[in-house]
Design an enzyme around this catalytic site. Structure first.
Site, PDB file in Angstrom:
ATOM      1  N   ARG A 108      81.310  34.656   3.728  1.00 42.63           N
ATOM      2  CA  ARG A 108      80.193  35.430   4.229  1.00 42.63           C
ATOM      3  C   ARG A 108      79.919  36.755   3.702  1.00 42.63           C
ATOM      4  O   ARG A 108      79.075  37.299   3.672  1.00 42.63           O
ATOM      5  CB  ARG A 108      80.171  35.145   5.689  1.00 42.63           C
ATOM      6  CG  ARG A 108      79.155  35.920   6.777  1.00 42.63           C
ATOM      7  CD  ARG A 108      77.600  35.392   6.082  1.00 42.63           C
ATOM      8  NE  ARG A 108      77.580  34.036   5.890  1.00 42.63           N
ATOM      9  CZ  ARG A 108      76.510  33.540   5.174  1.00 42.63           C
ATOM     10  NH1 ARG A 108      75.618  34.257   4.321  1.00 42.63           N
ATOM     11  NH2 ARG A 108      76.448  32.655   4.866  1.00 42.63           N
ATOM     12  N   LYS A 143      65.314  55.708   2.192  1.00 40.37           N
ATOM     13  CA  LYS A 143      65.443  54.750   3.308  1.00 40.37           C
ATOM     14  C   LYS A 143      66.179  53.420   3.019  1.00 40.37           C
ATOM     15  O   LYS A 143      65.688  52.481   2.716  1.00 40.37           O
ATOM     16  CB  LYS A 143      63.681  54.325   3.322  1.00 40.37           C
ATOM     17  CG  LYS A 143      62.930  55.547   3.627  1.00 40.37           C
ATOM     18  CD  LYS A 143      61.432  55.227   3.670  1.00 40.37           C
ATOM     19  CE  LYS A 143      60.683  56.561   4.200  1.00 40.37           C
ATOM     20  NZ  LYS A 143      59.001  56.035   4.044  1.00 40.37           N
ATOM     21  N   LYS A 175      59.476  69.179   2.253  1.00 40.78           N
ATOM     22  CA  LYS A 175      58.392  68.365   2.783  1.00 40.78           C
ATOM     23  C   LYS A 175      57.589  69.076   3.772  1.00 40.78           C
ATOM     24  O   LYS A 175      57.870  70.461   4.132  1.00 40.78           O
ATOM     25  CB  LYS A 175      58.838  67.076   3.355  1.00 40.78           C
ATOM     26  CG  LYS A 175      59.651  66.207   2.252  1.00 40.78           C
ATOM     27  CD  LYS A 175      60.112  64.938   2.809  1.00 40.78           C
ATOM     28  CE  LYS A 175      58.941  63.801   2.558  1.00 40.78           C
ATOM     29  NZ  LYS A 175      59.252  62.660   3.012  1.00 40.78           N
ATOM     30  N   GLU A 204      56.726  68.415  -1.717  1.00 44.71           N
ATOM     31  CA  GLU A 204      55.785  67.178  -1.443  1.00 44.71           C
ATOM     32  C   GLU A 204      54.339  68.184  -1.322  1.00 44.71           C
ATOM     33  O   GLU A 204      54.569  69.232  -0.582  1.00 44.71           O
ATOM     34  CB  GLU A 204      56.312  66.654  -0.026  1.00 44.71           C
ATOM     35  CG  GLU A 204      55.005  65.666   0.438  1.00 44.71           C
ATOM     36  CD  GLU A 204      55.397  65.232   1.666  1.00 44.71           C
ATOM     37  OE1 GLU A 204      56.050  64.108   1.589  1.00 44.71           O
ATOM     38  OE2 GLU A 204      55.172  65.835   2.680  1.00 44.71           O
ATOM     39  N   ASP A 225      51.444  63.276  -2.230  1.00 47.83           N
ATOM     40  CA  ASP A 225      51.688  62.187  -1.186  1.00 47.83           C
ATOM     41  C   ASP A 225      50.279  61.770  -0.687  1.00 47.83           C
ATOM     42  O   ASP A 225      49.260  62.538  -0.276  1.00 47.83           O
ATOM     43  CB  ASP A 225      52.387  62.993   0.010  1.00 47.83           C
ATOM     44  CG  ASP A 225      52.757  62.129   1.057  1.00 47.83           C
ATOM     45  OD1 ASP A 225      52.968  60.906   0.927  1.00 47.83           O
ATOM     46  OD2 ASP A 225      52.594  62.522   2.359  1.00 47.83           O
TER      47      ASP A 225
END
Length: 291
Positions: A108, A143, A175, A204, A225
Site C-alpha cells: 500500500r 500548491k 505578490k 506578480e 496574473d
C-alpha cells in the site's frame, strides 16, 4: 529531467511505513498471522489505467525499507518501465520476487505513492502536449501536498513540465500582499535586493503598468496574473520592447481548453497549480502471481 529526489523519498517512505505499521518497527497483523516467515512469491506491479509513470525508483526503495525494518529477506525488483514512460492499461511496471510478507507489507505504501506521482505526471503530460510548438512550457507551483513537494515536483518533470521554485527560500516571489505591505512593487523589489542580493526575484503583475514598473525596478521574471489573452499579449509585447531580458509567465485560473491561446501570446511559461493539487491518480495495482 533532473534526478529522482532519493533523500526526500526515503524520508517519505519511512514516515508512511511508520503510519501503516503503527510505530517502529511495527507489525502487519494480517500478514504476520497468515504468511510463514520464509514464504516467497512473485508479484507484478500493474497499470490498471493508461498514464505516465513517475516514481519507479520507489519500488526498490519501499521494499528495501520494509525488509530492513522487519528483518525480512530482501525483495528482488525488476523494473520493466522507467519514469516518463507512457503506460497502457494492463502493462507490468515491475516484477517482484522475494519475501511474501515483505511484498504485502510494502504494497500500500508503494501504490499510494506511485499512483499519486504517476497521476501528476499524466496530468502534466496533457499540458505539455497541448503547448507543443508554442514555445511555452507548463510550470508547477507550491500548491503541493505537504511533505510530498520534492516528489510531486519530480513527477511534474517526468510529465514534461518545469519546476518554478522549491519553496520560500530559493526564489523571492513578490505578490499583492507583499506590494501592499511594502508600499509599492518598486519598494518591495528594492527591499529584496537589499536583503538578499543573490536571490532571484519574481513579481506578480495584474496590469500593464505594474509589469513596466516591475521591469524598471529590476525584475526579470514576471507573473502576469488573470489577464485576458488580449491584455496578456499587449503586455508581453510592451515588456519585450523595453529590450530587457525578462521571462514572462501567464498565471491565474488557466485551463487546458484555453492553454494554447494563452501560450501563443508570447509568454515563456504557463503556471498551473492544478498539476499538483488536482491531478487524479493513475490506478496501479500489485498482484501475486504463480511462479
Amino acid at each position: 529531467m533532473t534526478g529522482f529526489p532519493e533523500k526526500a523519498a526515503q524520508s517519505i517512505v519511512d514516515g508512511a511505513l511508520e503510519e501503516d505499521l503503527g510505530g517502529f518497527p511495527g507489525v502487519d497483523v494480517t500478514s504476520t498471522a497468515t504468511i510463514p516467515a520464509g514464504q516467497r512469491s512473485t508479484a507484478h506491479v500493474v497499470a490498471r489505467a493508461d498514464g505516465v509513470l513517475a516514481g519507479a525508483p520507489l519500488v526498490s526503495l519501499v521494499f528495501r525499507a520494509v525488509s530492513e525494518r522487519l528483518g525480512l529477506p530482501e525483495v528482488d525488483v525488476e523494473l520493466v518501465h522507467e519514469d516518463g514512460d507512457m503506460l497502457r492499461r494492463g502493462e507490468v511496471i515491475a516484477v517482484l520476487r522475494g519475501s511474501t510478507r515483505a511484498i504485502l507489507v510494502g504494497e500500500r505504501t508503494l501504490l499510494n505513492l506511485l499512483s499519486r506521482l504517476s497521476g501528476v505526471a499524466t496530468h502534466t503530460r496533457l499540458w505539455a502536449l497541448e503547448l507543443e510548438g508554442t514555445g511555452a512550457t507548463v510550470l508547477d507551483t507550491r500548491k503541493t501536498t505537504p511533505l510530498l513537494r520534492a516528489l510531486e515536483k519530480y513527477a511534474v518533470r517526468c510529465g514534461g513540465g518545469t519546476n518554478k521554485r522549491m519553496g520560500l527560500y530559493d526564489v523571492a516571489m513578490i505578490k499583492d500582499n507583499h506590494k501592499l505591505a511594502a508600499g509599492s512593487l518598486t519598494a518591495a523589489i528594492a527591499a529584496v535586493h537589499t536583503a538578499y542580493p543573490t536571490v532571484p526575484i519574481q513579481v506578480e503583475a495584474t496590469t500593464l503598468e505594474e509589469a513596466l514598473e516591475s521591469v524598471q525596478a529590476g525584475a526579470r521574471f514576471l507573473l502576469l496574473d488573470n489577464m485576458t489573452p488580449e491584455l496578456l499579449q499587449a503586455t508581453v509585447e510592451t515588456v519585450r520592447a523595453t529590450g530587457e531580458d525578462v521571462e514572462i509567465e501567464a498565471t491565474g485560473g488557466l485551463t487546458l481548453d484555453v492553454a494554447r491561446t494563452y501560450a501563443l501570446t508570447g509568454v515563456d511559461y504557463l503556471s498551473v497549480g492544478g498539476l499538483t493539487h488536482s491531478s487524479p491518480i493513475v490506478d496501479i495495482a500489485l498482484d501475486l502471481v504463480e511462479g
